[in-house]
Structures are given as C-alpha cells and as structure tokens.
Scaffold this motif. Structure first.
Motif, PDB file in Angstrom:
ATOM      1  N   VAL A 149       0.846  -1.200   0.000  1.00 10.33           N
ATOM      2  CA  VAL A 149       0.000   0.000   0.000  1.00 10.33           C
ATOM      3  C   VAL A 149       0.877   1.245   0.000  1.00 10.33           C
ATOM      4  N   TRP A 150       1.974   1.240   0.773  1.00  5.93           N
ATOM      5  CA  TRP A 150       2.884   2.389   0.756  1.00  5.93           C
ATOM      6  C   TRP A 150       3.402   2.643  -0.653  1.00  5.93           C
ATOM      7  N   LEU A 151       3.732   1.573  -1.373  1.00 12.43           N
ATOM      8  CA  LEU A 151       4.183   1.732  -2.755  1.00 12.43           C
ATOM      9  C   LEU A 151       3.063   2.347  -3.601  1.00 12.43           C
ATOM     10  N   ALA A 152       1.855   1.830  -3.441  1.00 10.37           N
ATOM     11  CA  ALA A 152       0.713   2.364  -4.190  1.00 10.37           C
ATOM     12  C   ALA A 152       0.469   3.828  -3.842  1.00 10.37           C
ATOM     13  N   VAL A 153       0.561   4.166  -2.557  1.00 12.89           N
ATOM     14  CA  VAL A 153       0.325   5.529  -2.089  1.00 12.89           C
ATOM     15  C   VAL A 153       1.333   6.496  -2.717  1.00 12.89           C
ATOM     16  N   LEU A 154       2.519   6.020  -3.006  1.00 11.77           N
ATOM     17  CA  LEU A 154       3.526   6.860  -3.662  1.00 11.77           C
ATOM     18  C   LEU A 154       3.347   6.895  -5.173  1.00 11.77           C
ATOM     19  N   VAL A 155       3.070   5.752  -5.774  1.00  9.26           N
ATOM     20  CA  VAL A 155       2.952   5.661  -7.232  1.00  9.26           C
ATOM     21  C   VAL A 155       1.709   6.396  -7.737  1.00  9.26           C
ATOM     22  N   LEU A 156       0.594   6.290  -7.022  1.00 13.04           N
ATOM     23  CA  LEU A 156      -0.656   6.888  -7.511  1.00 13.04           C
ATOM     24  C   LEU A 156      -0.564   8.397  -7.729  1.00 13.04           C
ATOM     25  N   PRO A 157      -0.089   9.183  -6.775  1.00 10.54           N
ATOM     26  CA  PRO A 157      -0.040  10.627  -7.054  1.00 10.54           C
ATOM     27  C   PRO A 157       1.034  11.005  -8.081  1.00 10.54           C
ATOM     28  N   ILE A 158       2.152  10.294  -8.063  1.00 13.36           N
ATOM     29  CA  ILE A 158       3.200  10.609  -9.037  1.00 13.36           C
ATOM     30  C   ILE A 158       2.712  10.320 -10.448  1.00 13.36           C
ATOM     31  N   SER A 159       2.156   9.130 -10.639  1.00 11.76           N
ATOM     32  CA  SER A 159       1.655   8.778 -11.968  1.00 11.76           C
ATOM     33  C   SER A 159       0.426   9.615 -12.316  1.00 11.76           C
ATOM     34  N   GLY A 160      -0.440   9.865 -11.343  1.00  8.75           N
ATOM     35  CA  GLY A 160      -1.637  10.653 -11.612  1.00  8.75           C
ATOM     36  C   GLY A 160      -1.320  12.072 -12.028  1.00  8.75           C
ATOM     37  N   ILE A 161      -0.407  12.707 -11.339  1.00  2.28           N
ATOM     38  CA  ILE A 161      -0.018  14.078 -11.708  1.00  2.28           C
ATOM     39  C   ILE A 161       0.684  14.075 -13.064  1.00  2.28           C
ATOM     40  N   GLY A 162       1.501  13.048 -13.297  1.00  2.00           N
ATOM     41  CA  GLY A 162       2.135  12.929 -14.612  1.00  2.00           C
ATOM     42  C   GLY A 162       1.111  12.791 -15.723  1.00  2.00           C
ATOM     43  N   LEU A 163       0.113  11.954 -15.513  1.00  2.00           N
ATOM     44  CA  LEU A 163      -0.948  11.789 -16.506  1.00  2.00           C
ATOM     45  C   LEU A 163      -1.726  13.090 -16.695  1.00  2.00           C
ATOM     46  N   TRP A 164      -1.986  13.770 -15.597  1.00  2.37           N
ATOM     47  CA  TRP A 164      -2.713  15.029 -15.629  1.00  2.37           C
ATOM     48  C   TRP A 164      -1.973  16.033 -16.521  1.00  2.37           C
ATOM     49  N   HIS A 165      -0.653  16.116 -16.359  1.00  2.00           N
ATOM     50  CA  HIS A 165       0.139  17.068 -17.137  1.00  2.00           C
ATOM     51  C   HIS A 165       0.264  16.656 -18.596  1.00  2.00           C
ATOM     52  N   LEU A 166       0.335  15.373 -18.871  1.00  2.00           N
ATOM     53  CA  LEU A 166       0.444  14.909 -20.254  1.00  2.00           C
ATOM     54  C   LEU A 166      -0.871  15.052 -21.012  1.00  2.00           C
ATOM     55  N   ARG A 167      -1.969  14.947 -20.306  1.00  2.00           N
ATOM     56  CA  ARG A 167      -3.268  14.889 -20.978  1.00  2.00           C
ATOM     57  C   ARG A 167      -3.963  16.248 -21.074  1.00  2.00           C
ATOM     58  N   PHE A 168      -3.735  17.118 -20.102  1.00  3.23           N
ATOM     59  CA  PHE A 168      -4.483  18.383 -20.044  1.00  3.23           C
ATOM     60  C   PHE A 168      -3.513  19.556 -20.007  1.00  3.23           C
ATOM     61  N   ASP A 169      -3.945  20.686 -20.559  1.00  7.36           N
ATOM     62  CA  ASP A 169      -3.097  21.872 -20.606  1.00  7.36           C
ATOM     63  C   ASP A 169      -2.725  22.361 -19.204  1.00  7.36           C
ATOM     64  N   ASN A 170      -3.659  22.295 -18.297  1.00  5.98           N
ATOM     65  CA  ASN A 170      -3.402  22.685 -16.916  1.00  5.98           C
ATOM     66  C   ASN A 170      -4.339  21.881 -16.025  1.00  5.98           C
ATOM     67  N   LEU A 171      -4.111  21.956 -14.744  1.00 10.08           N
ATOM     68  CA  LEU A 171      -4.902  21.144 -13.825  1.00 10.08           C
ATOM     69  C   LEU A 171      -6.381  21.514 -13.858  1.00 10.08           C
ATOM     70  N   ALA A 172      -6.672  22.780 -14.059  1.00 10.62           N
ATOM     71  CA  ALA A 172      -8.068  23.221 -14.097  1.00 10.62           C
ATOM     72  C   ALA A 172      -8.797  22.689 -15.331  1.00 10.62           C
ATOM     73  N   ALA A 173      -8.058  22.333 -16.378  1.00 12.65           N
ATOM     74  CA  ALA A 173      -8.683  21.855 -17.614  1.00 12.65           C
ATOM     75  C   ALA A 173      -9.130  20.402 -17.528  1.00 12.65           C
ATOM     76  N   ALA A 174      -8.708  19.698 -16.494  1.00 17.52           N
ATOM     77  CA  ALA A 174      -9.088  18.293 -16.350  1.00 17.52           C
ATOM     78  C   ALA A 174     -10.585  18.185 -16.076  1.00 17.52           C
ATOM     79  N   PRO A 175     -11.209  17.115 -16.567  1.00 20.02           N
ATOM     80  CA  PRO A 175     -12.641  16.923 -16.294  1.00 20.02           C
ATOM     81  C   PRO A 175     -12.904  16.735 -14.804  1.00 20.02           C
ATOM     82  N   ARG A 176     -14.153  16.943 -14.424  1.00 20.60           N
ATOM     83  CA  ARG A 176     -14.547  16.866 -13.015  1.00 20.60           C
ATOM     84  C   ARG A 176     -14.211  15.504 -12.407  1.00 20.60           C
TER      85      ARG A 176
END
Length: 154
Positions: free
Chosen positions: A57-84
């Motif tokens: 779970v500690w590994l997941a807790v670290l991987v999820l935000p790192i990968s999630g923020i990375g995906l957020w930046h690759l997919r959307f122009d800015n954080l506010a542009a991400a869907p709800r």
C-alpha cells in the motif's frame, strides 16, 4: 512504450494492488479467519497480514499521485482543464490516504500493543475499528475504479 502508457499502467497497477488487496481482505480473508481461528491467532494473523500488505500500500500511495499528476500534465493543458471526474478521483485519493494513515499510524500500533500484552478484547476492538476504516476505504476505492472505468462515457 510511451510515457503516457507507462504512467497509466503504473497508475492502474497501483490502484489494483491497493483496492484489490482490500477486497480480498474484507470479502475472503476476514470471513475465513473468523470461522477458523480463535481471537489470539486471528489477531496475530491480521498483524502479519497488515505488515505485509501495507508495504504494498505504501508503494501504491507513492505511485498513484506521481503517476496521476504525470498523466494530468500529459493529458491536459493545466490542472483546471481536467474533467470533473479527475478532480473527484484526486480528492477521493486524499481521503483514502488519510484513512490509510490513520490505520497505519494510530490503529496498527494499538493492535500490536494489545497483542504483545495478550489483551485480546482490546485487540479485537482495535481490529474492529481497522476493519471499519478498511471497509470505508474499500468503498471509496470501488467508486474511484468505477469513475476511472466509466471515464470514456463521462
């Protein structure tokens, strides 16, 4: 493999490990332990299960935000542009993280102390509290998985 595919794969694997582990513990291991083990053995089993599972779970807790923020930046122009739904998933992650930290930092040491003192009623009560928090986290995790799975329709 593209950076997006790598991050997405890591993100999904981390979620599967965390949510799948909680599902297994709640739906399979818990009923089997209750039906087959006496309280001392059951509490010792759970302490060992948590020790092993929480490493993942500690590994997941670290991987999820790192990968999630990375995906957020690759997919959307800015954080506010991400869907709800992306914002909802991020918020639910924070709630799940808080519940996990409550278990790890407050409840688990209490369980270990009760086991060391052979205070089975206290250990049982603590395990019951952990079970409730894991149940809440499992439900939140299922909601997150459902949101992620439904995203092409949202």
């Amino acid at each position: 493999m593209t950076p997006f595919a790598l991050l997405y794969s890591l993100h999904v694997l981390a979620a599967v490990i965390w949510v799948g582990g909680m599902f297994f513990a709640w739906m399979i291991l818990r009923p089997a332990a209750v039906s087959e083990l006496q309280p001392p053995e059951r509490l010792r089993l759970w302490a060992e299960v948590f020790r092993r599972f929480f490493q993942w779970v500690w590994l997941a807790v670290l991987v999820l935000p790192i990968s999630g923020i990375g995906l957020w930046h690759l997919r959307f122009d800015n954080l506010a542009a991400a869907p709800r739904y992306v914002h909802v998933m991020a918020g639910l992650y924070l709630v799940m993280l808080a519940l996990f930290l409550r278990i790890q930092l407050l409840q688990l040491p209490r369980l270990k102390r009760a086991i060391a003192a052979q205070n089975w009623p206290e250990g049982g009560a603590t395990l019951g509290g952990i079970r409730r928090l894991v149940g809440i986290n499992l439900l939140l995790g299922i909601v997150v998985v459902a949101l992620a799975s439904a995203r092409p329709l949202l």
